[in-house]
Design a protein around this motif. Structure first.
Motif, PDB file in Angstrom:
ATOM      1  N   LEU A 267       0.811  -1.222   0.000  1.00 23.24           N
ATOM      2  CA  LEU A 267       0.000   0.000   0.000  1.00 23.24           C
ATOM      3  C   LEU A 267       0.839   1.265   0.000  1.00 23.24           C
ATOM      4  CD1 LEU A 267      -3.017  -0.854   2.339  1.00 23.24           C
ATOM      5  CD2 LEU A 267      -2.812  -1.027  -0.134  1.00 23.24           C
ATOM      6  N   LEU A 268       2.113   1.168   0.338  1.00 23.12           N
ATOM      7  CA  LEU A 268       2.958   2.360   0.311  1.00 23.12           C
ATOM      8  C   LEU A 268       3.574   2.499  -1.080  1.00 23.12           C
ATOM      9  CD1 LEU A 268       4.805   2.025   3.758  1.00 23.12           C
ATOM     10  CD2 LEU A 268       2.832   3.472   3.174  1.00 23.12           C
ATOM     11  N   PRO A 269       3.696   3.746  -1.561  1.00 19.50           N
ATOM     12  CA  PRO A 269       4.188   3.949  -2.937  1.00 19.50           C
ATOM     13  C   PRO A 269       5.542   3.281  -3.180  1.00 19.50           C
ATOM     14  CG  PRO A 269       3.452   6.017  -1.962  1.00 19.50           C
ATOM     15  CD  PRO A 269       3.360   4.996  -0.881  1.00 19.50           C
ATOM     16  N   ASP A 270       6.453   3.352  -2.204  1.00 20.33           N
ATOM     17  CA  ASP A 270       7.779   2.754  -2.420  1.00 20.33           C
ATOM     18  C   ASP A 270       7.944   1.453  -1.610  1.00 20.33           C
ATOM     19  OD1 ASP A 270       7.749   3.849   0.042  1.00 20.33           O
ATOM     20  OD2 ASP A 270       9.655   4.920  -0.131  1.00 20.33           O
ATOM     21  N   GLY A 271       6.814   0.810  -1.296  1.00 20.22           N
ATOM     22  CA  GLY A 271       6.861  -0.364  -0.412  1.00 20.22           C
ATOM     23  C   GLY A 271       7.349  -1.649  -1.063  1.00 20.22           C
ATOM     24  N   LEU A 272       7.584  -1.608  -2.392  1.00 27.13           N
ATOM     25  CA  LEU A 272       7.969  -2.853  -3.068  1.00 27.13           C
ATOM     26  C   LEU A 272       9.288  -2.714  -3.834  1.00 27.13           C
ATOM     27  CD1 LEU A 272       4.442  -3.925  -4.420  1.00 27.13           C
ATOM     28  CD2 LEU A 272       5.607  -4.721  -2.359  1.00 27.13           C
ATOM     29  N   GLU A 273      10.028  -1.652  -3.551  1.00 27.10           N
ATOM     30  CA  GLU A 273      11.241  -1.385  -4.341  1.00 27.10           C
ATOM     31  C   GLU A 273      12.264  -2.519  -4.250  1.00 27.10           C
ATOM     32  OE1 GLU A 273      11.508   0.882  -6.653  1.00 27.10           O
ATOM     33  OE2 GLU A 273       9.446   1.306  -6.057  1.00 27.10           O
ATOM     34  N   GLU A 274      12.490  -3.015  -3.027  1.00 29.75           N
ATOM     35  CA  GLU A 274      13.477  -4.087  -2.827  1.00 29.75           C
ATOM     36  C   GLU A 274      13.017  -5.373  -3.535  1.00 29.75           C
ATOM     37  OE1 GLU A 274      13.520  -5.422   1.165  1.00 29.75           O
ATOM     38  OE2 GLU A 274      15.581  -6.168   1.092  1.00 29.75           O
ATOM     39  N   TRP A 275      11.741  -5.630  -3.438  1.00 29.24           N
ATOM     40  CA  TRP A 275      11.121  -6.799  -4.078  1.00 29.24           C
ATOM     41  C   TRP A 275      11.292  -6.714  -5.600  1.00 29.24           C
ATOM     42  CZ3 TRP A 275       9.086 -11.482  -3.906  1.00 29.24           C
ATOM     43  CH2 TRP A 275       8.025 -11.850  -4.727  1.00 29.24           C
ATOM     44  N   TYR A 276      11.034  -5.543  -6.152  1.00 24.47           N
ATOM     45  CA  TYR A 276      11.166  -5.367  -7.599  1.00 24.47           C
ATOM     46  C   TYR A 276      12.626  -5.558  -8.038  1.00 24.47           C
ATOM     47  CZ  TYR A 276       6.399  -3.409  -7.794  1.00 24.47           C
ATOM     48  OH  TYR A 276       5.046  -3.217  -7.732  1.00 24.47           O
ATOM     49  N   GLY A 277      13.544  -5.055  -7.231  1.00 22.83           N
ATOM     50  CA  GLY A 277      14.970  -5.221  -7.555  1.00 22.83           C
ATOM     51  C   GLY A 277      15.338  -6.695  -7.602  1.00 22.83           C
ATOM     52  N   PHE A 278      14.814  -7.434  -6.661  1.00 21.83           N
ATOM     53  CA  PHE A 278      15.063  -8.879  -6.609  1.00 21.83           C
ATOM     54  C   PHE A 278      14.516  -9.571  -7.856  1.00 21.83           C
ATOM     55  CE2 PHE A 278      12.770 -12.866  -5.480  1.00 21.83           C
ATOM     56  CZ  PHE A 278      13.866 -13.708  -5.380  1.00 21.83           C
ATOM     57  N   LEU A 279      13.268  -9.246  -8.227  1.00 22.19           N
ATOM     58  CA  LEU A 279      12.654  -9.900  -9.396  1.00 22.19           C
ATOM     59  C   LEU A 279      13.437  -9.570 -10.670  1.00 22.19           C
ATOM     60  CD1 LEU A 279       8.850  -9.314  -8.691  1.00 22.19           C
ATOM     61  CD2 LEU A 279      10.223 -11.350  -8.175  1.00 22.19           C
ATOM     62  N   ARG A 280      13.814  -8.314 -10.814  1.00 18.27           N
ATOM     63  CA  ARG A 280      14.591  -7.919 -12.010  1.00 18.27           C
ATOM     64  C   ARG A 280      15.901  -8.710 -12.070  1.00 18.27           C
ATOM     65  NH1 ARG A 280      12.831  -2.220 -10.818  1.00 18.27           N
ATOM     66  NH2 ARG A 280      11.467  -1.639 -12.544  1.00 18.27           N
ATOM     67  N   SER A 281      16.566  -8.849 -10.925  1.00 12.95           N
ATOM     68  CA  SER A 281      17.870  -9.532 -10.939  1.00 12.95           C
ATOM     69  C   SER A 281      17.695 -11.025 -11.243  1.00 12.95           C
ATOM     70  CB  SER A 281      18.620  -9.327  -9.625  1.00 12.95           C
ATOM     71  OG  SER A 281      18.009 -10.085  -8.605  1.00 12.95           O
ATOM     72  N   GLN A 282      16.607 -11.615 -10.759  1.00  8.21           N
ATOM     73  CA  GLN A 282      16.376 -13.041 -11.028  1.00  8.21           C
ATOM     74  C   GLN A 282      16.129 -13.293 -12.520  1.00  8.21           C
ATOM     75  OE1 GLN A 282      16.231 -15.784  -8.645  1.00  8.21           O
ATOM     76  NE2 GLN A 282      17.435 -14.244  -7.602  1.00  8.21           N
ATOM     77  N   VAL A 283      15.334 -12.410 -13.119  1.00  6.47           N
ATOM     78  CA  VAL A 283      15.027 -12.568 -14.546  1.00  6.47           C
ATOM     79  C   VAL A 283      16.285 -12.318 -15.379  1.00  6.47           C
ATOM     80  CG1 VAL A 283      13.729 -11.556 -16.481  1.00  6.47           C
ATOM     81  CG2 VAL A 283      12.573 -12.076 -14.325  1.00  6.47           C
ATOM     82  N   ARG A 284      17.028 -11.272 -15.014  1.00  9.18           N
ATOM     83  CA  ARG A 284      18.268 -10.942 -15.744  1.00  9.18           C
ATOM     84  C   ARG A 284      19.228 -12.130 -15.704  1.00  9.18           C
ATOM     85  NH1 ARG A 284      20.304  -6.627 -12.771  1.00  9.18           N
ATOM     86  NH2 ARG A 284      18.368  -5.494 -12.956  1.00  9.18           N
ATOM     87  N   ARG A 285      19.359 -12.706 -14.515  1.00  5.47           N
ATOM     88  CA  ARG A 285      20.304 -13.819 -14.354  1.00  5.47           C
ATOM     89  C   ARG A 285      19.885 -15.014 -15.220  1.00  5.47           C
ATOM     90  NH1 ARG A 285      21.143 -16.055  -8.456  1.00  5.47           N
ATOM     91  NH2 ARG A 285      21.515 -13.872  -8.016  1.00  5.47           N
ATOM     92  N   ARG A 286      18.587 -15.304 -15.267  1.00  8.46           N
ATOM     93  CA  ARG A 286      18.117 -16.439 -16.058  1.00  8.46           C
ATOM     94  C   ARG A 286      18.315 -16.177 -17.552  1.00  8.46           C
ATOM     95  NH1 ARG A 286      14.778 -20.619 -14.638  1.00  8.46           N
ATOM     96  NH2 ARG A 286      15.998 -20.349 -12.753  1.00  8.46           N
ATOM     97  N   GLN A 287      18.089 -14.933 -17.958  1.00 10.27           N
ATOM     98  CA  GLN A 287      18.254 -14.603 -19.375  1.00 10.27           C
ATOM     99  C   GLN A 287      19.726 -14.736 -19.794  1.00 10.27           C
ATOM    100  OE1 GLN A 287      15.542 -13.843 -21.524  1.00 10.27           O
ATOM    101  NE2 GLN A 287      14.528 -14.621 -19.699  1.00 10.27           N
TER     102      GLN A 287
END
Ligand SMILES: Nc1nc2c(ncn2[C@@H]2O[C@H](COP(=O)(O)OP(=O)(O)OP(=O)(O)O)[C@@H](O)[C@H]2O)c(=O)[nH]1
Ligand SMILES: [Mg+2]
Length: 223
Positions: free
Chosen positions: A201-221
């Motif tokens: 619910l907070l505007p910046d409440g998922l920043e760390e989570w998003y960073g994690f998802l981006r890094s996981q996808v990047r690594r797999r690619q």
């Protein structure tokens, strides 16, 4: 007379594990990272996915399979945030998804266009712990309204998970909950557990989570 005992449960689990191997291979061949979201009912799995789909759905090519005991409410909520198919699995009473259901759901998903797959499991901190769905990792959510002791009371789920999301941090001022104790209890049952601290619910409440998802996808690619 001789007595022969057939352990039906063991056979069912063995069959599930075999099917999970197939799902895992299929996802790996397609270069898809996959996470199985597990938690007690209402910890915030669907809202986390709604925001993640809205913010990163296109960027990361996210598809979702979502399981519910009786309704397809979660699938309807998620479908509002993506033009991809959100595959609903209604378990008709079962307290968890199984690998066969995920395999069938994958038939309907365009894996060529998918780089990240979320499986939202049935809300339950017990049954889903025992079922391999062929995912790369289980991610367990638990919210600050549930009490710090959940990892000690439901250790198997926290042992099976590689990641934990401590959710609803925006509510912290309103509930007696110690983040330090919660993390300590979780690490007691699984020292390897990697934590994310979120508020959907907070505007910046998922920043760390998003960073994690981006890094996981990047690594797999890159692999
Ligand atoms: N304050 C607050 N409420 C949240 C947050 N995330 C979810 N909620 C609320 O918690 C309730 C349950 O959220 P859901 O996302 O439906 O939870 P779920 O884990 O998908 O629930 P099941 O699918 O039934 O297991 C809803 O009323 C959400 O609006 C959060 O970060 N902060
Ligand atoms: Mg849900």
């Amino acid at each position: 007379m001789t007595v022969r005992t057939i352990d039906v449960r063991e056979r069912v689990m063995a069959k599930n594990d075999e099917l999970a191997v197939g799902v895992r291979r299929r996802l790996a061949d397609a270069g898809v990272v996959s996470f199985n979201l597990v938690s007690s009912p209402g910890s915030g799995k669907t809202l986390l996915l709604e925001r993640t789909l809205a913010d990163l759905g296109e960027e990361l090519g996210i598809s979702v399979v979502t399981g519910d005991v009786q309704t397809q409410n979660d699938a309807d909520r998620l479908a509002r945030h993506t033009d991809r198919l959100v595959q609903a699995v209604v378990t008709n009473g079962a307290c968890h998804l199984d690998a066969r259901q995920v395999g069938v759901a994958l038939d309907a998903i365009d894996l060529e266009r998918t780089r990240l797959l979320f499986i939202e499991n049935v809300g339950n901190l017990v049954c889903p712990a025992s079922w391999d769905l062929g995912e790369d990792a289980k991610i367990v959510l638990f919210s600050v309204t549930e009490g710090e002791d959940k990892p000690l009371k439901y250790p198997k789920m926290f042992q099976q998970a590689r990641y934990a999301v401590l959710s609803k941090l925006d509510l912290l001022p309103h509930v007696p909950f110690s983040v330090e104790r919660a993390v300590e209890f979780a690490r007691r049952v699984n020292p390897e557990l990697q934590f994310f601290f979120t508020s959907s619910l907070l505007p910046d409440g998922l920043e760390e989570w998003y960073g994690f998802l981006r890094s996981q996808v990047r690594r797999r690619q890159a692999a």
